[in-house]
Design a protein around this motif. Structure first.
Motif, PDB file in Angstrom:
ATOM      1  N   GLY A 312       0.883  -1.612   0.021  1.00  0.00           N
ATOM      2  CA  GLY A 312       0.294   0.000   0.177  1.00  0.00           C
ATOM      3  C   GLY A 312       1.093   1.292  -0.159  1.00  0.00           C
ATOM      4  N   ASP A 313       0.177   2.536   0.222  1.00  0.00           N
ATOM      5  CA  ASP A 313       0.314   3.090  -0.385  1.00  0.00           C
ATOM      6  C   ASP A 313       1.051   4.646   0.568  1.00  0.00           C
ATOM      7  OD1 ASP A 313       0.507   5.971  -2.911  1.00  0.00           O
ATOM      8  OD2 ASP A 313      -0.035   6.862  -0.686  1.00  0.00           O
ATOM      9  N   LEU A 314       0.615   4.458   2.057  1.00  0.00           N
ATOM     10  CA  LEU A 314       1.003   4.338   3.339  1.00  0.00           C
ATOM     11  C   LEU A 314       2.520   4.129   3.555  1.00  0.00           C
ATOM     12  CD1 LEU A 314       1.565   6.321   5.801  1.00  0.00           C
ATOM     13  CD2 LEU A 314      -0.100   4.589   6.642  1.00  0.00           C
ATOM     14  N   ASN A 315       2.887   2.627   3.659  1.00  0.00           N
ATOM     15  CA  ASN A 315       3.927   1.840   3.873  1.00  0.00           C
ATOM     16  C   ASN A 315       5.087   2.071   2.745  1.00  0.00           C
ATOM     17  OD1 ASN A 315       3.014   0.579   6.036  1.00  0.00           O
ATOM     18  ND2 ASN A 315       1.870  -0.913   4.801  1.00  0.00           N
ATOM     19  N   ILE A 320       9.805   4.759   1.568  1.00  0.00           N
ATOM     20  CA  ILE A 320      11.681   5.607   1.295  1.00  0.00           C
ATOM     21  C   ILE A 320      11.551   7.038   2.399  1.00  0.00           C
ATOM     22  CG2 ILE A 320      10.673   4.460  -0.284  1.00  0.00           C
ATOM     23  CD1 ILE A 320       9.701   7.094  -1.588  1.00  0.00           C
ATOM     24  N   GLY A 321      10.275   7.678   2.712  1.00  0.00           N
ATOM     25  CA  GLY A 321       9.952   8.887   3.798  1.00  0.00           C
ATOM     26  C   GLY A 321       9.468   9.790   2.673  1.00  0.00           C
ATOM     27  N   ASP A 322       8.257  10.439   3.358  1.00  0.00           N
ATOM     28  CA  ASP A 322       7.613  10.915   2.314  1.00  0.00           C
ATOM     29  C   ASP A 322       7.949  12.660   2.172  1.00  0.00           C
ATOM     30  OD1 ASP A 322       4.882  11.348   1.814  1.00  0.00           O
ATOM     31  OD2 ASP A 322       4.075  12.059   2.871  1.00  0.00           O
ATOM     32  N   ARG A 323       8.582  12.154   0.995  1.00  0.00           N
ATOM     33  CA  ARG A 323       9.568  13.601   0.409  1.00  0.00           C
ATOM     34  C   ARG A 323      10.138  13.263  -1.048  1.00  0.00           C
ATOM     35  NH1 ARG A 323      13.737  14.451   4.193  1.00  0.00           N
ATOM     36  NH2 ARG A 323      13.881  13.068   6.300  1.00  0.00           N
ATOM     37  N   TRP A 324       9.529  14.897  -0.921  1.00  0.00           N
ATOM     38  CA  TRP A 324      10.296  15.186  -2.838  1.00  0.00           C
ATOM     39  C   TRP A 324      11.397  14.620  -3.102  1.00  0.00           C
ATOM     40  CZ3 TRP A 324       5.833  16.591  -4.071  1.00  0.00           C
ATOM     41  CH2 TRP A 324       4.824  18.261  -3.572  1.00  0.00           C
ATOM     42  N   TRP A 325      11.051  13.440  -3.524  1.00  0.00           N
ATOM     43  CA  TRP A 325      11.815  12.191  -3.667  1.00  0.00           C
ATOM     44  C   TRP A 325      12.175  13.243  -5.450  1.00  0.00           C
ATOM     45  CZ3 TRP A 325      16.057  11.054  -1.039  1.00  0.00           C
ATOM     46  CH2 TRP A 325      15.532  10.231  -0.322  1.00  0.00           C
ATOM     47  N   GLU A 326      13.169  13.573  -5.899  1.00  0.00           N
ATOM     48  CA  GLU A 326      12.813  13.269  -7.510  1.00  0.00           C
ATOM     49  C   GLU A 326      12.695  11.846  -8.118  1.00  0.00           C
ATOM     50  OE1 GLU A 326      13.500  13.255 -11.149  1.00  0.00           O
ATOM     51  OE2 GLU A 326      14.083  15.309 -10.551  1.00  0.00           O
ATOM     52  N   PRO A 327      11.940  11.159  -8.860  1.00  0.00           N
ATOM     53  CA  PRO A 327      11.727  10.642  -9.660  1.00  0.00           C
ATOM     54  C   PRO A 327      12.313   9.525 -10.148  1.00  0.00           C
ATOM     55  CG  PRO A 327       9.756  11.884  -9.928  1.00  0.00           C
ATOM     56  CD  PRO A 327      11.436  12.568  -9.743  1.00  0.00           C
ATOM     57  N   THR A 328      13.331   9.672 -10.693  1.00  0.00           N
ATOM     58  CA  THR A 328      14.469   8.099 -10.971  1.00  0.00           C
ATOM     59  C   THR A 328      15.240   8.333 -10.013  1.00  0.00           C
ATOM     60  OG1 THR A 328      15.547  10.366 -12.083  1.00  0.00           O
ATOM     61  CG2 THR A 328      13.542   9.888 -13.658  1.00  0.00           C
ATOM     62  N   ILE A 329      15.296   8.688  -9.089  1.00  0.00           N
ATOM     63  CA  ILE A 329      16.576   7.907  -8.418  1.00  0.00           C
ATOM     64  C   ILE A 329      16.404   6.647  -7.835  1.00  0.00           C
ATOM     65  CG2 ILE A 329      15.263   8.564  -5.847  1.00  0.00           C
ATOM     66  CD1 ILE A 329      17.687   9.690  -4.413  1.00  0.00           C
ATOM     67  N   PRO A 330      17.495   5.551  -7.350  1.00  0.00           N
ATOM     68  CA  PRO A 330      17.084   4.511  -7.366  1.00  0.00           C
ATOM     69  C   PRO A 330      16.008   4.229  -6.309  1.00  0.00           C
ATOM     70  CG  PRO A 330      19.091   4.765  -8.526  1.00  0.00           C
ATOM     71  CD  PRO A 330      18.608   6.296  -8.367  1.00  0.00           C
ATOM     72  N   PHE A 331      15.728   3.263  -6.311  1.00  0.00           N
ATOM     73  CA  PHE A 331      14.943   2.467  -4.909  1.00  0.00           C
ATOM     74  C   PHE A 331      15.488   1.726  -3.982  1.00  0.00           C
ATOM     75  CE2 PHE A 331      12.150  -1.544  -2.853  1.00  0.00           C
ATOM     76  CZ  PHE A 331      11.206  -0.339  -2.313  1.00  0.00           C
ATOM     77  N   ALA A 332      16.757   0.974  -4.786  1.00  0.00           N
ATOM     78  CA  ALA A 332      17.508   0.947  -3.722  1.00  0.00           C
ATOM     79  C   ALA A 332      18.149   1.556  -3.073  1.00  0.00           C
ATOM     80  CB  ALA A 332      18.294  -0.097  -4.519  1.00  0.00           C
ATOM     81  N   GLY A 333      18.519   3.177  -3.224  1.00  0.00           N
ATOM     82  CA  GLY A 333      18.978   4.056  -2.380  1.00  0.00           C
ATOM     83  C   GLY A 333      18.456   4.303  -0.861  1.00  0.00           C
ATOM     84  N   VAL A 334      17.148   4.355  -1.629  1.00  0.00           N
ATOM     85  CA  VAL A 334      16.288   4.882  -0.524  1.00  0.00           C
ATOM     86  C   VAL A 334      15.627   4.755   0.948  1.00  0.00           C
ATOM     87  CG1 VAL A 334      15.878   7.134  -2.240  1.00  0.00           C
ATOM     88  CG2 VAL A 334      14.686   5.711  -2.130  1.00  0.00           C
ATOM     89  N   SER A 350      -0.161   8.799  -3.469  1.00  0.00           N
ATOM     90  CA  SER A 350       0.372   9.945  -3.205  1.00  0.00           C
ATOM     91  C   SER A 350       1.355  11.169  -3.956  1.00  0.00           C
ATOM     92  CB  SER A 350       0.406  10.417  -1.830  1.00  0.00           C
ATOM     93  OG  SER A 350       1.244   8.898  -1.409  1.00  0.00           O
ATOM     94  N   ASP A 351       1.860  11.074  -3.867  1.00  0.00           N
ATOM     95  CA  ASP A 351       2.608  12.288  -4.628  1.00  0.00           C
ATOM     96  C   ASP A 351       4.231  11.488  -4.537  1.00  0.00           C
ATOM     97  OD1 ASP A 351       1.155  15.412  -4.865  1.00  0.00           O
ATOM     98  OD2 ASP A 351       1.567  15.320  -2.839  1.00  0.00           O
ATOM     99  N   VAL A 352       4.605  11.081  -3.140  1.00  0.00           N
ATOM    100  CA  VAL A 352       6.001  10.585  -3.173  1.00  0.00           C
ATOM    101  C   VAL A 352       6.352   9.078  -4.420  1.00  0.00           C
ATOM    102  CG1 VAL A 352       5.121   8.617  -1.403  1.00  0.00           C
ATOM    103  CG2 VAL A 352       7.990  10.108  -1.682  1.00  0.00           C
ATOM    104  N   ILE A 353       7.451   8.655  -5.076  1.00  0.00           N
ATOM    105  CA  ILE A 353       7.613   7.714  -5.743  1.00  0.00           C
ATOM    106  C   ILE A 353       9.428   7.988  -6.521  1.00  0.00           C
ATOM    107  CG2 ILE A 353       6.793   9.151  -8.092  1.00  0.00           C
ATOM    108  CD1 ILE A 353       6.793   5.607  -7.323  1.00  0.00           C
ATOM    109  N   VAL A 354       9.387   6.758  -6.634  1.00  0.00           N
ATOM    110  CA  VAL A 354      11.408   6.913  -6.723  1.00  0.00           C
ATOM    111  C   VAL A 354      11.510   5.883  -7.931  1.00  0.00           C
ATOM    112  CG1 VAL A 354      11.678   7.783  -5.033  1.00  0.00           C
ATOM    113  CG2 VAL A 354      11.869   5.769  -5.127  1.00  0.00           C
TER     114      VAL A 354
END
Length: 384
Positions: A312-315, A320-334, A350-354
């Protein structure tokens, strides 16, 4: 570890602003219509709705058992407008305040009464769950790999009213909504480490929990997990989030069914009886923090698992932290802070995605401007 991006503040996100301005007041109207609340409860609920839009954040009353905890958690936030604090914290505290308003933690008669139960029960008794359960008889004959992928996708999309087992059985194409798909890596991990413990951190009750239970049964039945640990919320949270009572209701729905659904329910009941299926919870799951703040005991549980599947979305936001990540940053890195291997199954709300490819991001922004929050797109992401 990747350098952290700015935290999402409610006022900086149209989506988050809409949650407090429209969704929360509408939810409180639904609750008041669904329950015979007294004058004090109604007044407290309407005051909370008004405070969330126009007022400032007030702490819990001193009589609340966890007032001290929340006093510390929000020491620098009380007295500020709700829209000016981190969205993850504000949303979590809203639901804690809502339970306080309904009397969930007070003496009888409202103590322990889930205010969201009517909505959960209506979904569980509805056509979506009935269709999922009936369609189990259709998918059970699939080859193991095909069946596993069908059940995984059903767990991913489980709370979408137009999707479920019938679509994953081949009557539609859910994969078209996936903006990142590591499902092959997840199955490779499960097969290479077969016989260990798989942890599942649940999201929603109702149709999604039914799908989660069926997926867990598949992992246990086919030897991909020796045992499964299902983590749920300790108290009602975010309207539809699953508690132990919701797990019991969903298992009961399977057991009262016929055919393969009943067989699944019986296998799960037996798995619980012999210690292969555990349901656990932790107060941290209702705390206003991301997973970097999880307590040591919970970290050790996840570290010992073959893989932890976060639903789910909340988990996802907490992972990854509810942050304004750059969407192309690797999932493993965060996600390198998380103890052990982790997989995220998430419908985007919600807004956050990596973890997106640059080309995919460009196409999504051009084709579907609200793809981040519409619930029409999803990810399966794995850090192994």
């Amino acid at each position: 570890m990747t350098q952290k991006a700015p935290v999402i503040i409610s006022s900086e996100s149209p989506f988050a602003s809409d949650v407090f301005a429209k969704r929360h007041p509408a939810l409180i109207d639904r609750l008041v219509a669904a329950w015979p609340f007294g004058p004090e409860q109604r007044q407290a609920l309407f005051a909370l709705a008004e405070e969330g839009v126009h007022g400032v954040i007030h702490p819990l009353p001193d009589r609340a058992a966890d007032a001290g905890l929340w006093r510390d958690w929000g020491s620098d936030l009380y007295g500020r407008p709700w829209a000016e604090v981190p969205f993850l914290w504000a949303e979590s505290f809203f639901y804690r305040r809502l339970l306080e308003a309904t009397g969930y933690f007070e003496p009888e008669p409202w103590r322990g009464i889930d205010p969201f139960a009517p909505f959960k029960q209506a979904e569980l008794a509805g056509e979506v769950v009935s269709a999922e359960i009936a369609a189990l008889d259709d998918v059970v004959g699939l080859a193991e790999a095909e069946l596993g992928q069908a059940l995984l996708l059903s767990s991913l999309w489980g709370n979408r009213a137009d999707l479920g087992f019938q679509i994953t059985a081949g009557r539609g194409n859910e994969a078209s909504g996936l903006v990142a798909d590591d499902s092959a890596r997840l199955w490779e991990l499960l097969r290479s480490e077969a016989g260990g413990t798989v942890a599942v951190v649940a999201d929603n009750a109702g149709s999604e929990m039914v799908a989660d239970l069926v997926l867990i049964d598949h992992l246990l039945t086919h030897g991909l997990a020796r045992e499964a640990v299902l983590h749920v919320k300790p108290s009602p949270y975010h309207v539809s989030d699953a508690t132990l009572a919701d797990v019991a209701d969903c298992l009961r729905a399977l057991l009262l069914s016929k055919g393969e659904a009943r067989a699944v329910g019986e296998r799960l009941r037996e798995a619980a009886a012999i210690g292969r299926l555990h349901v656990r919870t932790d107060t941290f799951f209702c705390a206003p923090f991301d997973f970097t703040a999880m307590p040591g005991a919970l970290r050790r549980q996840f570290a010992s698992a073959t893989v932890t599947i976060l639903k789910g979305d909340l988990n996802y936001r907490r992972l990854i932290g509810d942050r304004w990540w750059e969407p192309t940053i690797p999932f493993a890195g965060v996600t390198d802070h998380f103890p052990g291997r982790v997989a995220a199954l998430r419908t985007l709300k919600s807004d956050v995605i990596v973890g997106l490819e640059p080309g995919a991001l460009t196409e999504l922004n051009a084709r579907a401007p609200h793809w981040r929050t519409s619930g029409t797109h999803a990810v399966v992401q794995v850090r192994s």
